[in-house]
Design an enzyme around this catalytic site. Structure first.
Site, PDB file in Angstrom:
ATOM      1  N   HIS A  71      14.262  41.663   0.026  1.00 28.65           N
ATOM      2  CA  HIS A  71      15.074  42.000   1.202  1.00 28.65           C
ATOM      3  C   HIS A  71      14.395  41.710   2.522  1.00 28.65           C
ATOM      4  O   HIS A  71      14.923  42.090   3.575  1.00 28.65           O
ATOM      5  CB  HIS A  71      15.442  43.489   1.192  1.00 28.65           C
ATOM      6  CG  HIS A  71      16.378  43.879   0.102  1.00 28.65           C
ATOM      7  ND1 HIS A  71      17.740  43.896   0.257  1.00 28.65           N
ATOM      8  CD2 HIS A  71      16.142  44.253  -1.169  1.00 28.65           C
ATOM      9  CE1 HIS A  71      18.316  44.285  -0.876  1.00 28.65           C
ATOM     10  NE2 HIS A  71      17.357  44.508  -1.761  1.00 28.65           N
TER      11      HIS A  71
ATOM     12  N   LYS B 197      21.563  49.635  14.652  1.00 29.90           N
ATOM     13  CA  LYS B 197      20.709  49.265  13.526  1.00 29.90           C
ATOM     14  C   LYS B 197      19.361  49.934  13.751  1.00 29.90           C
ATOM     15  O   LYS B 197      19.100  50.453  14.832  1.00 29.90           O
ATOM     16  CB  LYS B 197      20.541  47.746  13.434  1.00 29.90           C
ATOM     17  CG  LYS B 197      20.225  47.080  14.787  1.00 29.90           C
ATOM     18  CD  LYS B 197      20.140  45.566  14.672  1.00 29.90           C
ATOM     19  CE  LYS B 197      21.476  44.858  14.720  1.00 29.90           C
ATOM     20  NZ  LYS B 197      21.869  44.254  13.473  1.00 29.90           N
ATOM     21  N   ARG B 198      18.503  49.909  12.707  1.00 28.62           N
ATOM     22  CA  ARG B 198      17.157  50.447  12.919  1.00 28.62           C
ATOM     23  C   ARG B 198      16.476  49.761  14.094  1.00 28.62           C
ATOM     24  O   ARG B 198      16.736  48.599  14.380  1.00 28.62           O
ATOM     25  CB  ARG B 198      16.318  50.245  11.639  1.00 28.62           C
ATOM     26  CG  ARG B 198      16.594  51.278  10.584  1.00 28.62           C
ATOM     27  CD  ARG B 198      16.277  52.684  11.090  1.00 28.62           C
ATOM     28  NE  ARG B 198      14.841  52.886  11.131  1.00 28.62           N
ATOM     29  CZ  ARG B 198      14.140  53.453  10.158  1.00 28.62           C
ATOM     30  NH1 ARG B 198      14.738  53.915   9.075  1.00 28.62           N
ATOM     31  NH2 ARG B 198      12.844  53.588  10.256  1.00 28.62           N
TER      32      ARG B 198
ATOM     33  N   LYS C 117      14.365  42.875  15.629  1.00 27.87           N
ATOM     34  CA  LYS C 117      15.812  42.974  15.889  1.00 27.87           C
ATOM     35  C   LYS C 117      16.127  42.867  17.381  1.00 27.87           C
ATOM     36  O   LYS C 117      17.249  42.701  17.787  1.00 27.87           O
ATOM     37  CB  LYS C 117      16.360  44.285  15.325  1.00 27.87           C
ATOM     38  CG  LYS C 117      16.261  44.386  13.793  1.00 27.87           C
ATOM     39  CD  LYS C 117      16.760  45.738  13.304  1.00 27.87           C
ATOM     40  CE  LYS C 117      16.530  45.972  11.824  1.00 27.87           C
ATOM     41  NZ  LYS C 117      17.494  45.291  10.954  1.00 27.87           N
TER      42      LYS C 117
ATOM     43  N   THR D 289      23.853  43.523   7.599  1.00 30.31           N
ATOM     44  CA  THR D 289      25.152  43.846   7.001  1.00 30.31           C
ATOM     45  C   THR D 289      26.087  44.432   8.055  1.00 30.31           C
ATOM     46  O   THR D 289      27.305  44.377   7.889  1.00 30.31           O
ATOM     47  CB  THR D 289      25.008  44.818   5.814  1.00 30.31           C
ATOM     48  OG1 THR D 289      24.069  45.832   6.158  1.00 30.31           O
ATOM     49  CG2 THR D 289      24.540  44.095   4.575  1.00 30.31           C
TER      50      THR D 289
ATOM     51  N   LYS E 219      30.315  44.150   8.954  1.00 33.09           N
ATOM     52  CA  LYS E 219      31.204  45.293   9.232  1.00 33.09           C
ATOM     53  C   LYS E 219      31.928  45.084  10.558  1.00 33.09           C
ATOM     54  O   LYS E 219      33.133  45.346  10.675  1.00 33.09           O
ATOM     55  CB  LYS E 219      30.396  46.604   9.252  1.00 33.09           C
ATOM     56  CG  LYS E 219      29.794  46.929   7.888  1.00 33.09           C
ATOM     57  CD  LYS E 219      28.687  47.983   7.934  1.00 33.09           C
ATOM     58  CE  LYS E 219      27.910  47.967   6.616  1.00 33.09           C
ATOM     59  NZ  LYS E 219      26.635  48.710   6.660  1.00 33.09           N
TER      60      LYS E 219
END
Ligand code: 26V
Length: 752
Positions: A310, A491-492, A497, A598, A602
């Site tokens: 992952h 998100k985290r 990110k 992910t 969504k």
């Protein structure tokens, strides 16, 4: 009996007289009864999805949907002046996961059940899930989240095993959660615990004594692993999980009368990242105890086990010092040693392939790759990078083991439950087939020029934004305008990110507004997410955002055009509230670093338009919707990988030579900001951006600002925007986790 009669009998009183908690307890009982009536899915071969995390989200709404009872209960409650969604709020969210990996596991259980595949989840019953996030002084604080409550979605079973460690042995206890598929299918999530856990160990914040194993084994999800005790505890947890799983699986096989030599004909195990990797040596050990020779046990287990990777982040690939494993699980060491010897004999010229390296470190992923039959990445680009870069030595020797399985999301939760109005509208246009056959959504394309449909979708989005605005006001105390552009990044928090890039855009926009330039529509920038407790940089980015929120929302000149909201304690329930209200989906990771993502799927499903880099599954989203329905910016993964390899990126240069970048960065420690925030934290963040910036924020900042500006101007062209939104929903079918699971089954598990 009618549904109403059943409920009244469970309640012991009329619905109108019942309180929310009573209604919740009655519905929970109803779901358990209906589950018991649904036969458990069975077959010749069964999958065990072993995972340290299952971020299941609240169960009640999803179970009612999957029992096809949601709308009926909703109507019934309305008749008596009750709200089903407020009854759902009573349930504590099981926070048994950190983020994407854990949520994926939960989506996959939902889809496997729906596809009528026999597939059980196996994991741990942590007493405290991931910490609850609070904000004080514009900083994150972590408080324990005790999610277990009574009545519970879990059922205590009498299944129990002995698990031996080097210095102690414990008795386990299995708890089960029903996993109901949509309309059909019934599997189980088995979570293991020990009776001796002592919750009173939790004293200050989320700290606890990490050495008292019999008392703390399943106390917390992923305790901080920055010290030696924490890391060992993690090994204890992992072995406890896989030892229980292995014993359970072999028990079931014996009960079914199967010969253990034929294990691979009846059992498939998916190893979700490396946390469950010790299941391989553990199964080999148990098979040897059953009289099967080592080489044969190895072969059987290889045919049973498959591994999913992952992440390519090196720091997330688990490696344990040999001495730790020797202390915690001495019985596995001869097996691991034997497996490593096999690798040495076969590939003795290549140290990259060893399980135990020259420094006596054990590489968990290497166990999976040598002694499993499948290695998959989670999006096309990610799998390519694994083959070409990160796992190249393994791809060279086992090309046939590598395969891609692009992630997916369950539509039952992320549109049917989260966005019922859109869901019902789609039903009225297409019928209900898309719920089980997600690519049927593509038929929405026939309404591309249908003004009525486009307007109906836009109205649903607007209503969702109004509800979200109310929720933001209630929970965060910030008033936002539902007519503003909702620009969402949830998100985290992690440097790769790049929430910090979004925050720098906020500063850039602040200057623009101050200089009198404004967009035709106000913009609301919404953030949500947790940072790991020991992750200083990520904590600093949260601090920056909270300070900007304070500064901007209280500046009357700016706040007319721009607002900043940081949602606290982002979790599955909040995802379901905010995603259907989004216009812009921020997917701005440094290309090559986000394995899949992910939330991007969504958002797309709910009609938001992606603003993203060519990373993870964004690449596949772009291929599906076409260039005109997505906003892409930034360097490609090849360019980024090349910059890393050549040491070609220097943040200082961007700071020195780009006046507009320098201005934004300097603002982090401006008098305005220092009046609100912590000088050390903001100063360190600024220094890091100028002198280190490992995830290349400044590299893509200019292109991000330009594309984001275009995108926000384009929002004024509502006719075009509505079409883009429709196309995104129409093309999202590929990202149903039903498709992912069908592919896993076709290529790896072969269950039916
Ligand atoms: C774990 C750790 C742990 C130690 C410190 C740094 C660090 C950084 C990242 C991780 C991630 C662990 C694996 C993970 O959660 N990966 C996510 O999996 C999702 C489901 O496949 C995928 O969509 C996300 O892109 C990926 O980041």
């Amino acid at each position: 009996m009618t549904l109403e009669q059943e409920l009244v009998s469970l309640l012991g009183k009329p619905i109108a007289d019942a309180k929310r908690r009573e209604l919740y307890a009655a519905l929970l009982k109803l779901v358990k009864q209906k589950s018991a009536e649904r036969p458990v899915t069975s077959g010749n071969k069964k999958l065990y999805y072993i995972s340290a995390e299952f971020l299941t989200g609240k169960q009640l709404g999803k179970n009612l949907i999957n029992l096809n009872l949601y709308d009926e209960v909703d109507q019934l409650f309305k008749k008596y002046g009750k709200s089903l969604s407020s009854v759902e709020d009573v349930e504590e969210e099981p926070s048994l996961g950190n983020g994407g990996l854990g949520r994926l596991a939960a989506c996959y259980l939902d889809s496997a059940a729906t596809l009528d595949l026999p597939a059980d989840g196996m994991g741990l019953r942590y007493h405290f899930g991931l910490f609850k996030q609070e904000f004080r002084d514009h900083k994150q604080y972590e408080v324990p989240d005790r999610w277990l409550s009574s009545p519970s979605v879990l059922t205590k079973t009498n299944v129990s095993y002995t698990v031996e460690f080097g210095k102690l042995s414990v008795k386990s206890r299995m708890y089960d959660m029903d996993v109901l598929g949509y309309k059909t299918g019934h599997n189980m999530l088995h979570l293991f615990d020990i009776d001796s856990v002592d919750e009173s160990l939790v004293k200050e914040g989320i700290d606890f004594d990490k050495t008292a194993i019999a008392k703390n084994l399943t106390l917390f999800l992923y305790p901080d692993d920055s010290d030696e005790d924490g890391r060992k505890l993690r090994i204890y947890q992992q072995y406890f999980m896989v030892s229980n799983a292995a014993q359970y699986i072999l028990d079931e096989e014996k009960k079914a009368g199967h010969n253990l030599m034929d294990l691979a004909d009846h059992v498939a195990i998916q190893i979700n990242d490396t946390h469950p990797s010790m299941v391989i040596p553990e199964l080999i050990r148990l098979l040897i105890k059953e009289g099967i020779p080592f080489y044969k046990a190895e072969e059987i287990v290889t045919n049973v086990c498959a591994y999913t990777n992952h992440t390519i982040l090196a720091e997330a690939l688990e490696k344990w010092p040999y001495a730790y494993l020797q202390e915690v699980v001495p019985q596995l060491m001869p097996i691991i040693g034997g497996m490593d010897f096999g690798v040495e004999c076969a590939y003795n010229n290549n140290p990259d392939l060893r399980i135990i390296d020259a420094g006596n470190t054990v590489h968990m992923a290497h166990i999976d790759m040598h002694y499993g039959h499948s290695i998959n990445g989670v999006a096309a680009l990610h799998t390519d990078i694994l083959k070409k870069q990160e796992l190249r030595p393994f791809y060279n020797i086992y090309p046939e083991k590598f395969n891609n399985k692009t992630n997916g999301i369950t539509f039952r939760r992320f549109i049917m439950h989260a966005n019922p109005d859109l869901s019902h509208k789609i039903d009225s246009l297409l019928g209900a087939s898309w719920k089980s056959n997600a690519t049927d959504l593509e038929r929405l394309m026939q309404y591309y020029n249908d003004e009525n449909v486009l307007n109906a979708f836009a109205e649903i989005k607007h209503n969702n934004k109004e509800r979200a605005a109310q929720f933001i006001l209630d929970k965060e105390g910030v008033e936002v305008d539902p007519d503003s552009v909702f620009d969402v990044q949830v998100k985290r928090f992690h440097e790769y990110k790049r929430q910090q890039m979004n925050a720098l855009w906020v500063i850039y926009e602040y200057f623009r507004i101050k200089s009198g330039v404004t967009f035709p529509h106000p913009v609301t920038v919404i953030f949500g997410g947790k940072a790991a407790p020991a992750y200083y940089q990520a904590q600093a980015v949260i601090h920056l955002i909270l300070c900007l929120q304070e500064l901007i929302n209280n500046d009357p000149q700016v706040s007319k055009y721009l607002k900043v909201v940081m949602l606290k304690n982002y979790n599955v329930a909040k995802a379901e509230k905010i995603i259907p209200a989004a216009d812009i989906s921020e997917q701005i990771s440094l290309a090559s670093k986000e394995a899949s993502g992910t939330s991007n799927m969504k958002f797309m499903l709910n009609g938001a338009i992606t603003l993203g880099t060519m990373d993870g599954a964004n690449v596949e989203i772009k291929n599906l919707v076409g260039d005109g329905n997505i906003y892409i910016f930034g360097r490609s993964s090849d360019e980024v990988i090349n910059l890393y390899n050549t040491n070609g990126y220097h943040a200082e240069d961007y700071y020195k030579y780009h006046e507009s970048i320098r201005r934004c960065i300097d603002f982090i420690t401006s008098p305005e900001m220092l009046a609100i925030g912590d000088a050390k934290l903001l100063g360190d963040l600024k220094d890091n951006l100028i002198h280190k910036d490992w995830f290349m924020t400044l590299l893509d900042l200019e292109s991000y600002c330009n594309v984001k500006e275009t995108m926000i101007y384009d929002y004024s062209d509502q006719e075009r925007w509505k079409r883009m939104s429709l196309v995104n929903t129409a093309k999202a079918g590929f990202f149903s986790s039903d498709r992912s699971i069908a592919e896993y089954n076709r290529d790896i598990w072969h269950l039916k």
